[in-house]
Design a protein around this motif. Structure first.
Motif, mmCIF file in Angstrom:
data_model
loop_
_atom_site.group_PDB
_atom_site.id
_atom_site.type_symbol
_atom_site.label_atom_id
_atom_site.label_comp_id
_atom_site.label_asym_id
_atom_site.label_seq_id
_atom_site.Cartn_x
_atom_site.Cartn_y
_atom_site.Cartn_z
ATOM 1 N N ALA A 158 9.270 11.042 5.129
ATOM 2 C CA ALA A 158 8.607 10.476 6.312
ATOM 3 C C ALA A 158 9.250 9.148 6.704
ATOM 4 C CB ALA A 158 7.122 10.287 6.041
ATOM 5 N N TYR A 159 9.645 8.359 5.709
ATOM 6 C CA TYR A 159 10.300 7.074 5.975
ATOM 7 C C TYR A 159 11.634 7.283 6.695
ATOM 8 C CZ TYR A 159 12.494 2.553 5.143
ATOM 9 O OH TYR A 159 13.137 1.365 5.306
ATOM 10 N N VAL A 160 12.418 8.247 6.238
ATOM 11 C CA VAL A 160 13.719 8.519 6.872
ATOM 12 C C VAL A 160 13.519 8.955 8.318
ATOM 13 C CG1 VAL A 160 15.698 10.084 6.868
ATOM 14 C CG2 VAL A 160 14.966 9.011 4.745
ATOM 15 N N SER A 192 18.342 1.740 3.685
ATOM 16 C CA SER A 192 18.751 1.812 2.278
ATOM 17 C C SER A 192 17.816 1.015 1.368
ATOM 18 C CB SER A 192 20.194 1.350 2.113
ATOM 19 O OG SER A 192 20.339 0.021 2.528
ATOM 20 N N LEU A 193 17.395 -0.175 1.792
ATOM 21 C CA LEU A 193 16.474 -0.959 0.964
ATOM 22 C C LEU A 193 15.129 -0.259 0.798
ATOM 23 C CD1 LEU A 193 17.158 -4.621 2.115
ATOM 24 C CD2 LEU A 193 17.706 -3.581 -0.087
ATOM 25 N N GLY A 194 14.635 0.317 1.857
ATOM 26 C CA GLY A 194 13.373 1.045 1.772
ATOM 27 C C GLY A 194 13.472 2.244 0.849
ATOM 28 N N LEU A 195 14.568 2.988 0.974
ATOM 29 C CA LEU A 195 14.745 4.148 0.107
ATOM 30 C C LEU A 195 14.924 3.748 -1.352
ATOM 31 C CD1 LEU A 195 16.949 6.511 2.281
ATOM 32 C CD2 LEU A 195 14.557 6.796 1.636
ATOM 33 N N ILE A 196 15.583 2.632 -1.592
ATOM 34 C CA ILE A 196 15.728 2.154 -2.976
ATOM 35 C C ILE A 196 14.362 1.878 -3.579
ATOM 36 C CG2 ILE A 196 16.494 0.186 -4.369
ATOM 37 C CD1 ILE A 196 19.023 0.142 -2.598
ATOM 38 N N PHE A 197 13.502 1.178 -2.861
ATOM 39 C CA PHE A 197 12.156 0.893 -3.362
ATOM 40 C C PHE A 197 11.349 2.179 -3.579
ATOM 41 C CE2 PHE A 197 12.725 -3.461 -1.549
ATOM 42 C CZ PHE A 197 12.535 -4.142 -2.735
ATOM 43 N N LEU A 198 11.420 3.093 -2.624
ATOM 44 C CA LEU A 198 10.643 4.325 -2.740
ATOM 45 C C LEU A 198 11.145 5.206 -3.884
ATOM 46 C CD1 LEU A 198 10.157 5.180 1.032
ATOM 47 C CD2 LEU A 198 8.440 4.348 -0.570
ATOM 48 N N PHE A 199 12.459 5.315 -4.037
ATOM 49 C CA PHE A 199 12.994 6.126 -5.132
ATOM 50 C C PHE A 199 12.735 5.487 -6.486
ATOM 51 C CE2 PHE A 199 16.107 8.187 -2.037
ATOM 52 C CZ PHE A 199 15.314 9.320 -1.923
ATOM 53 N N TRP A 215 5.605 16.029 -4.706
ATOM 54 C CA TRP A 215 4.658 15.164 -4.008
ATOM 55 C C TRP A 215 5.281 13.800 -3.744
ATOM 56 C CZ3 TRP A 215 0.697 16.738 -1.421
ATOM 57 C CH2 TRP A 215 0.024 17.886 -1.804
ATOM 58 N N GLY A 216 6.141 13.363 -4.641
ATOM 59 C CA GLY A 216 6.785 12.070 -4.478
ATOM 60 C C GLY A 216 7.843 12.047 -3.391
ATOM 61 N N ALA A 217 8.225 13.210 -2.866
ATOM 62 C CA ALA A 217 9.248 13.272 -1.829
ATOM 63 C C ALA A 217 8.674 13.111 -0.428
ATOM 64 C CB ALA A 217 10.003 14.597 -1.919
ATOM 65 N N GLY A 237 0.814 -1.213 0.000
ATOM 66 C CA GLY A 237 0.000 0.000 0.000
ATOM 67 C C GLY A 237 0.845 1.260 0.000
ATOM 68 N N ILE A 238 1.919 1.254 0.772
ATOM 69 C CA ILE A 238 2.808 2.417 0.824
ATOM 70 C C ILE A 238 3.506 2.608 -0.514
ATOM 71 C CG2 ILE A 238 4.942 3.300 1.859
ATOM 72 C CD1 ILE A 238 3.928 2.103 4.523
ATOM 73 N N VAL A 239 3.950 1.526 -1.132
ATOM 74 C CA VAL A 239 4.615 1.623 -2.438
ATOM 75 C C VAL A 239 3.623 2.106 -3.497
ATOM 76 C CG1 VAL A 239 5.730 0.265 -4.249
ATOM 77 C CG2 VAL A 239 6.421 -0.035 -1.883
ATOM 78 N N ALA A 240 2.392 1.634 -3.450
ATOM 79 C CA ALA A 240 1.372 2.094 -4.397
ATOM 80 C C ALA A 240 1.069 3.575 -4.187
ATOM 81 C CB ALA A 240 0.109 1.261 -4.260
ATOM 82 N N LEU A 241 0.983 4.006 -2.943
ATOM 83 C CA LEU A 241 0.758 5.412 -2.646
ATOM 84 C C LEU A 241 1.932 6.258 -3.125
ATOM 85 C CD1 LEU A 241 -1.052 7.536 -1.282
ATOM 86 C CD2 LEU A 241 0.191 7.076 0.840
ATOM 87 N N GLN A 242 3.140 5.734 -2.986
ATOM 88 C CA GLN A 242 4.330 6.444 -3.458
ATOM 89 C C GLN A 242 4.271 6.628 -4.977
ATOM 90 O OE1 GLN A 242 6.647 8.175 -2.286
ATOM 91 N NE2 GLN A 242 8.114 8.265 -3.940
ATOM 92 N N TYR A 243 3.877 5.584 -5.702
ATOM 93 C CA TYR A 243 3.753 5.697 -7.158
ATOM 94 C C TYR A 243 2.696 6.729 -7.534
ATOM 95 C CZ TYR A 243 2.559 4.664 -11.948
ATOM 96 O OH TYR A 243 2.298 4.786 -13.285
ATOM 97 N N PHE A 244 1.563 6.684 -6.852
ATOM 98 C CA PHE A 244 0.478 7.631 -7.138
ATOM 99 C C PHE A 244 0.940 9.062 -6.902
ATOM 100 C CE2 PHE A 244 -3.023 10.215 -5.457
ATOM 101 C CZ PHE A 244 -3.829 10.253 -6.577
#
Length: 93
Positions: A35-37, A60-67, A28-30, A12-19
């Motif tokens: 918030a994750y950091v 780092s893994l979370g930021l890689i997915f989000l970026f 908006w994508g930042a 859900g978080i990854v989908a929201l990030q894409y949206f």
């Protein structure tokens, strides 16, 4: 939290990030990566992680997915804008 709930939350978080990344303004994508950091720093300072290495790994893994989702959303946004411009140019001709 159960494993299924964790997986659904991450999806859900990854989908929201894409949206949010595919909106007109790129900032908006930042919101979610920032918030994750801050959340990860809070969890580290409250001794949620046993070692610095595990903290760095999850951060780092979370930021890689989000970026990556941010990048994908921006590419799709540009593609949509180019398609709209091409449609407008075809109508003018």
């Amino acid at each position: 939290m159960s494993t299924l709930t964790t997986i659904l939350t991450v999806m859900g978080i990854v989908a929201l990030q894409y949206f949010m990344a595919s909106r007109k303004h790129f900032l908006w994508g930042a919101i979610i990566p920032i918030a994750y950091v801050f959340t990860m720093i809070y969890l580290y300072l409250s001794n949620y992680y046993n070692s610095l290495l595990s903290f760095i790994l999850f951060l780092s893994l979370g930021l890689i997915f989000l970026f990556e989702e941010w990048n994908r959303g921006r590419k799709d946004r540009r593609k949509k804008e180019n398609n709209e411009l091409n449609k407008m140019k075809k109508k003018d001709l």
